[in-house]
Design a protein around this motif. Sequence first.
Motif, PDB file in Angstrom:
ATOM      1  N   ARG A 111      -5.286  -4.909 -35.936  1.00 57.40           N
ATOM      2  CA  ARG A 111      -6.083  -6.035 -36.418  1.00 57.40           C
ATOM      3  C   ARG A 111      -6.249  -7.077 -35.319  1.00 57.40           C
ATOM      4  O   ARG A 111      -7.329  -7.647 -35.128  1.00 57.40           O
ATOM      5  CB  ARG A 111      -5.414  -6.642 -37.649  1.00 57.40           C
ATOM      6  N   GLU A 112      -5.177  -7.320 -34.579  1.00 53.71           N
ATOM      7  CA  GLU A 112      -5.255  -8.279 -33.464  1.00 53.71           C
ATOM      8  C   GLU A 112      -6.194  -7.773 -32.368  1.00 53.71           C
ATOM      9  O   GLU A 112      -7.010  -8.532 -31.824  1.00 53.71           O
ATOM     10  CB  GLU A 112      -3.851  -8.526 -32.896  1.00 53.71           C
ATOM     11  N   ILE A 113      -6.090  -6.485 -32.052  1.00 52.82           N
ATOM     12  CA  ILE A 113      -6.934  -5.902 -31.001  1.00 52.82           C
ATOM     13  C   ILE A 113      -8.417  -6.012 -31.348  1.00 52.82           C
ATOM     14  O   ILE A 113      -9.272  -6.214 -30.479  1.00 52.82           O
ATOM     15  CB  ILE A 113      -6.549  -4.418 -30.772  1.00 52.82           C
ATOM     16  N   SER A 114      -8.722  -5.890 -32.628  1.00 48.33           N
ATOM     17  CA  SER A 114     -10.129  -5.874 -33.072  1.00 48.33           C
ATOM     18  C   SER A 114     -10.759  -7.264 -33.093  1.00 48.33           C
ATOM     19  O   SER A 114     -11.978  -7.389 -33.246  1.00 48.33           O
ATOM     20  CB  SER A 114     -10.232  -5.246 -34.465  1.00 48.33           C
ATOM     21  N   ARG A 115      -9.963  -8.308 -32.938  1.00 50.52           N
ATOM     22  CA  ARG A 115     -10.526  -9.662 -32.939  1.00 50.52           C
ATOM     23  C   ARG A 115     -11.442  -9.866 -31.740  1.00 50.52           C
ATOM     24  O   ARG A 115     -11.277  -9.247 -30.686  1.00 50.52           O
ATOM     25  CB  ARG A 115      -9.401 -10.693 -32.905  1.00 50.52           C
ATOM     26  N   ARG A 116     -12.411 -10.763 -31.889  1.00 51.68           N
ATOM     27  CA  ARG A 116     -13.392 -10.983 -30.830  1.00 51.68           C
ATOM     28  C   ARG A 116     -12.744 -11.513 -29.559  1.00 51.68           C
ATOM     29  O   ARG A 116     -13.069 -11.085 -28.459  1.00 51.68           O
ATOM     30  CB  ARG A 116     -14.466 -11.959 -31.318  1.00 51.68           C
ATOM     31  N   ALA A 172       0.359   1.298 -27.772  1.00 54.61           N
ATOM     32  CA  ALA A 172       0.387   2.375 -28.766  1.00 54.61           C
ATOM     33  C   ALA A 172      -0.702   2.205 -29.813  1.00 54.61           C
ATOM     34  O   ALA A 172      -1.233   3.187 -30.345  1.00 54.61           O
ATOM     35  CB  ALA A 172       1.759   2.421 -29.446  1.00 54.61           C
ATOM     36  N   ALA A 173      -1.084   0.960 -30.089  1.00 58.29           N
ATOM     37  CA  ALA A 173      -2.117   0.691 -31.087  1.00 58.29           C
ATOM     38  C   ALA A 173      -3.526   0.848 -30.532  1.00 58.29           C
ATOM     39  O   ALA A 173      -4.499   0.682 -31.264  1.00 58.29           O
ATOM     40  CB  ALA A 173      -1.936  -0.713 -31.656  1.00 58.29           C
ATOM     41  N   GLY A 174      -3.614   1.143 -29.222  1.00 61.37           N
ATOM     42  CA  GLY A 174      -4.921   1.407 -28.630  1.00 61.37           C
ATOM     43  C   GLY A 174      -5.520   0.271 -27.839  1.00 61.37           C
ATOM     44  O   GLY A 174      -6.725   0.284 -27.547  1.00 61.37           O
ATOM     45  N   ALA A 175      -4.729  -0.725 -27.438  1.00 63.32           N
ATOM     46  CA  ALA A 175      -5.262  -1.835 -26.651  1.00 63.32           C
ATOM     47  C   ALA A 175      -5.758  -1.333 -25.296  1.00 63.32           C
ATOM     48  O   ALA A 175      -5.130  -0.480 -24.666  1.00 63.32           O
ATOM     49  CB  ALA A 175      -4.183  -2.904 -26.447  1.00 63.32           C
ATOM     50  N   ASP A 176      -6.873  -1.863 -24.840  1.00 58.85           N
ATOM     51  CA  ASP A 176      -7.419  -1.518 -23.527  1.00 58.85           C
ATOM     52  C   ASP A 176      -6.716  -2.373 -22.485  1.00 58.85           C
ATOM     53  O   ASP A 176      -6.970  -3.579 -22.381  1.00 58.85           O
ATOM     54  CB  ASP A 176      -8.927  -1.783 -23.507  1.00 58.85           C
ATOM     55  N   ILE A 177      -5.839  -1.756 -21.708  1.00 61.61           N
ATOM     56  CA  ILE A 177      -5.048  -2.539 -20.756  1.00 61.61           C
ATOM     57  C   ILE A 177      -5.844  -2.931 -19.517  1.00 61.61           C
ATOM     58  O   ILE A 177      -5.349  -3.675 -18.673  1.00 61.61           O
ATOM     59  CB  ILE A 177      -3.759  -1.787 -20.337  1.00 61.61           C
TER      60      ILE A 177
END
Length: 323
Positions: A46-51, A73-78
């Motif tokens: 949910r945090e990653i999907s924020r604008r 692990a949640a898929g964040a683009d590093i």
Amino acid sequence: MHQGFTSLPPELLLIVAECTDQNTLCSLLRTKKPIHFLLWPVLYKREISRRHAVGLIRSIRLGCGTAVSKFIAAGADINARIETGDCEEFTGYTYPLATAVVRNQKAIVGLLLQHGADVNAKIDGFLCYTVLADRIHPWAGVLSNTPLTVAVAMGYVDLAVALAQKLEDPNTVVSIVLLSDYTALEQAARCLRPQVVRQLLERGADPNKRRPGNVTLLHALLEDPDLPSYVGALEDGESIFAEVIMELLQHGADPFVEKACEDHGDEDWTKCELECNLTACSLGAHSPYAAVRRHFRSVSHRQACKKLACRETRYFNMEWRQS
């Protein structure tokens, strides 16, 4: 409510969690460990999907490696360019790896590198956080930065060596200063980081690359009018400068490469050779630093000497480190 909720099958728990608001989700995460382990990916995704998601950057700033791992692990683009809305690292924007380097978070830097963080990610913004650090090299004030340039400028040598090991091309340009391109090797040498210089040279960086004005890195270091003030400000700066010069020589820097003279030109080459210090060796022979001066004078002697024993060792004096 929580007691009934926790008795639901995991599939239903996830569906319900995804439909709850942020406060409720956080409250559920605190109920039981099994629930926490099941639902934390929902929170992080949910945090990653924020604008304007800044959770990853905040975790890096706090040095929370566990949270960084969860974001990954949640898929964040590093390698995502992140606008934080503040100026704690750079003006404008940052990257996760760059923030980790500025904060000297070694474990997090290693974690990001392990997952493919880009060591060449360029940031066209001034480094802000370093205004609080008096020990940094003036290079930290340049407009164009990468994670490697930050580590080198701030003196985080272990991080800089680790980043240098990840460079695909050790001759790549890492920074632009006053419209001039600088490679990682040139920056590391000018910032007096001999360990980083050695790593880059071992990776194949070219110590004889010509710069504008037809000069090599040896020329540039030995005649730079601004470098002595930085050398003098460092504890044991003179010996560190000598170590940088020696690393270059040991890895193939040619002290006899001729420098083009802008005053006399090719037609008066003899006069230039005598008066204009066309080689790094002749520049070094007049260095203000005794160890450098002794070494290059010895090199000059061995180059001119007709004795075979002298000529065979003209590029490298084994007694350098003992002098």
